[in-house]
Design a protein around this motif. Structure first.
Motif, short mmCIF file in Angstrom:
data_model
loop_
_atom_site.label_atom_id
_atom_site.label_comp_id
_atom_site.label_asym_id
_atom_site.label_seq_id
_atom_site.Cartn_x
_atom_site.Cartn_y
_atom_site.Cartn_z
N MET A 1 -10.81 15.54 5.47
CA MET A 1 -9.81 15.80 4.43
C MET A 1 -8.43 15.95 5.06
SD MET A 1 -9.61 18.99 1.72
CE MET A 1 -11.10 18.49 0.85
N ASN A 2 -7.48 15.18 4.56
CA ASN A 2 -6.10 15.22 5.08
C ASN A 2 -5.20 16.03 4.16
OD1 ASN A 2 -6.65 13.48 7.30
ND2 ASN A 2 -6.58 11.74 5.90
N LEU A 3 -4.55 17.04 4.71
CA LEU A 3 -3.67 17.90 3.93
C LEU A 3 -2.26 17.88 4.51
CD1 LEU A 3 -5.87 21.09 3.37
CD2 LEU A 3 -5.55 19.17 1.80
N LEU A 4 -1.28 17.94 3.62
CA LEU A 4 0.11 18.07 4.02
C LEU A 4 0.53 19.52 3.80
CD1 LEU A 4 2.83 16.73 4.86
CD2 LEU A 4 3.28 16.46 2.41
N ILE A 5 1.10 20.15 4.81
CA ILE A 5 1.63 21.51 4.68
C ILE A 5 3.14 21.43 4.70
CG2 ILE A 5 1.77 23.82 5.69
CD1 ILE A 5 -1.01 23.44 6.83
N VAL A 6 3.77 21.92 3.63
CA VAL A 6 5.23 21.91 3.51
C VAL A 6 5.76 23.29 3.90
CG1 VAL A 6 7.21 21.47 2.04
CG2 VAL A 6 5.05 20.24 1.62
N ASN A 7 6.59 23.33 4.93
CA ASN A 7 7.19 24.57 5.40
C ASN A 7 8.32 24.98 4.45
OD1 ASN A 7 8.31 26.70 6.81
ND2 ASN A 7 9.06 25.45 8.51
N GLY A 8 8.19 26.15 3.82
CA GLY A 8 9.19 26.60 2.87
C GLY A 8 10.40 27.28 3.49
N TYR A 9 10.35 27.56 4.79
CA TYR A 9 11.43 28.30 5.45
C TYR A 9 12.58 27.39 5.86
CZ TYR A 9 8.67 32.58 5.89
OH TYR A 9 7.94 33.71 5.61
N ASP A 10 13.79 27.97 5.88
CA ASP A 10 14.89 27.30 6.55
C ASP A 10 14.93 27.81 8.00
OD1 ASP A 10 15.91 29.87 6.28
OD2 ASP A 10 17.83 29.24 5.44
N LYS A 11 15.80 27.23 8.81
CA LYS A 11 15.81 27.55 10.24
C LYS A 11 16.15 29.01 10.49
CE LYS A 11 17.62 25.72 14.61
NZ LYS A 11 18.50 24.68 15.22
N ASN A 12 17.14 29.53 9.79
CA ASN A 12 17.58 30.91 10.00
C ASN A 12 16.49 31.90 9.60
OD1 ASN A 12 19.61 33.01 10.50
ND2 ASN A 12 19.57 33.28 8.28
N GLY A 13 15.88 31.66 8.45
CA GLY A 13 14.84 32.56 7.97
C GLY A 13 13.64 32.63 8.89
N TRP A 14 13.24 31.46 9.40
CA TRP A 14 12.08 31.47 10.28
C TRP A 14 12.42 32.07 11.65
CZ3 TRP A 14 7.36 32.14 9.96
CH2 TRP A 14 6.57 32.07 11.11
N ASN A 15 13.61 31.81 12.16
CA ASN A 15 13.99 32.35 13.47
C ASN A 15 13.91 33.87 13.49
OD1 ASN A 15 14.37 29.87 14.63
ND2 ASN A 15 16.59 29.86 14.40
N LYS A 16 14.26 34.51 12.38
CA LYS A 16 14.22 35.97 12.31
C LYS A 16 12.79 36.49 12.46
CE LYS A 16 18.39 36.54 9.51
NZ LYS A 16 18.94 36.94 8.18
N LEU A 17 11.83 35.76 11.91
CA LEU A 17 10.44 36.16 12.03
C LEU A 17 9.87 35.79 13.39
CD1 LEU A 17 8.97 35.26 8.53
CD2 LEU A 17 9.65 37.50 9.38
N GLN A 18 10.26 34.63 13.88
CA GLN A 18 9.74 34.15 15.16
C GLN A 18 10.10 35.09 16.31
OE1 GLN A 18 11.19 30.29 16.53
NE2 GLN A 18 9.10 29.70 17.04
N LYS A 19 11.26 35.73 16.21
CA LYS A 19 11.69 36.67 17.25
C LYS A 19 10.71 37.84 17.38
CE LYS A 19 16.65 35.73 16.92
NZ LYS A 19 17.98 36.27 16.48
N ASN A 20 9.95 38.07 16.34
CA ASN A 20 8.98 39.17 16.34
C ASN A 20 7.56 38.70 16.66
OD1 ASN A 20 10.30 41.89 15.24
ND2 ASN A 20 11.32 40.14 14.28
N GLY A 21 7.47 37.47 17.14
CA GLY A 21 6.19 36.99 17.66
C GLY A 21 5.21 36.44 16.64
N LEU A 22 5.67 36.16 15.42
CA LEU A 22 4.75 35.61 14.43
C LEU A 22 4.36 34.18 14.78
CD1 LEU A 22 6.20 37.94 12.64
CD2 LEU A 22 5.30 36.62 10.72
N GLN A 23 3.09 33.87 14.57
CA GLN A 23 2.64 32.49 14.69
C GLN A 23 3.37 31.66 13.64
OE1 GLN A 23 -1.49 31.92 13.72
NE2 GLN A 23 -1.60 29.87 14.60
#
Length: 259
Positions: A1-23
């Protein structure tokens, strides 16, 4: 089964979470889906990061289904990043494609299909959405097969649907907001069936300053919650959160439905 995952974040929003080690949200969502069906293949796109990238109908039609993640965006801000996602969702809504939207994904589908989303005057629903209750349509719908009529779920949002999208059916609510709705090709939840204790705890930690400033929690309360999420006790949380099969039931039912 092939699925497309659409990332809802913009760059700024995700960077704030990524700094805290989120996958990365797409990797995390993929892993949750793989826990249900190990034969899934996934592809990601990032419409609020790769603003100039376009895709053909043949590209989208090559997938069995599309999953739209959550986001830190607020749809009424109407930035170019948000407009790009709305435009894409409008395009996909016209195709014969099955879409599952978590939180932002459901809000986005709503606005793209003549509904409305506003900031909730009740404040932020974060950590756990309690006592989500199925109506009769929800009890009868495939999305909630083998799901309790009343359950808790992980959540993180300050916005809510005030006008449903066209041709949609409400399935579940709680004291805070509409929590689930569907159309013929779209299934959406305001909560996150893909989240678990670990990931939600990381989000609470990453947004600690915001949550304290908004008086969602005191610092002491938030520290205790984050600690409790590290080793969740069956005495402290409902089975709908502790049991991963129940927690992800909406996703497993969707995968069966589109298969």
């Amino acid at each position: 089964m092939n699925l497309l995952i659409v990332n809802g974040y913009d760059k700024n929003g995700w960077n704030k979470l990524q700094k805290n080690g989120l996958q990365h949200i797409c990797d995390f969502y993929r892993d949750q889906l793989l826990g249900i069906n190990s034969k899934i293949n996934t592809t990601y796109i990032h419409p609020s990061i790769e603003l100039n990238k376009t895709y053909s109908e043949d590209f989208f039609n090559s997938f069995h289904g599309i999953v739209w993640t959550g986001s830190s965006l607020n749809i009424y801000d109407n930035t170019k990043e948000i407009k790009n996602q709305i435009s894409l969702m409008k395009k996909l809504s016209k195709l014969e494609l099955n879409i599952f939207g978590s939180c932002w994904g459901m809000q986005l589908y709503t606005v793209a299909n003549k509904g409305d989303v506003k900031k909730n005057s009740k404040g932020r629903e974060v950590g756990i959405a309690f006592n989500i209750t199925l109506n009769q349509k929800g009890i009868e719908h495939d999305m909630y097969k083998n799901k309790p009529i009343v359950f808790d779920a992980f959540a993180s949002h300050v916005d809510h649907i005030t006008t449903k999208p066209e041709k949609s059916t409400l399935l579940a609510e709680n004291h805070y907001s509409i929590q689930a709705l569907v159309t013929k090709k779209f299934w959406g939840t305001q909560y996150h069936p893909e989240f678990n204790f670990h990931y939600t705890g990381q989000i609470l930690k990453a947004r600690k300053k915001i949550l304290i400033n908004e008086k969602c929690f005191t610092r002491n309360q938030l520290d205790k919650i984050i600690h409790a999420y590290k080793k969740p006790s069956q005495d402290s949380f409902s089975k709908s959160l502790i049991d991963d099969k129940i927690r992800k039931r909406e996703l497993s039912n969707w995968l069966k439905y589109i298969k």
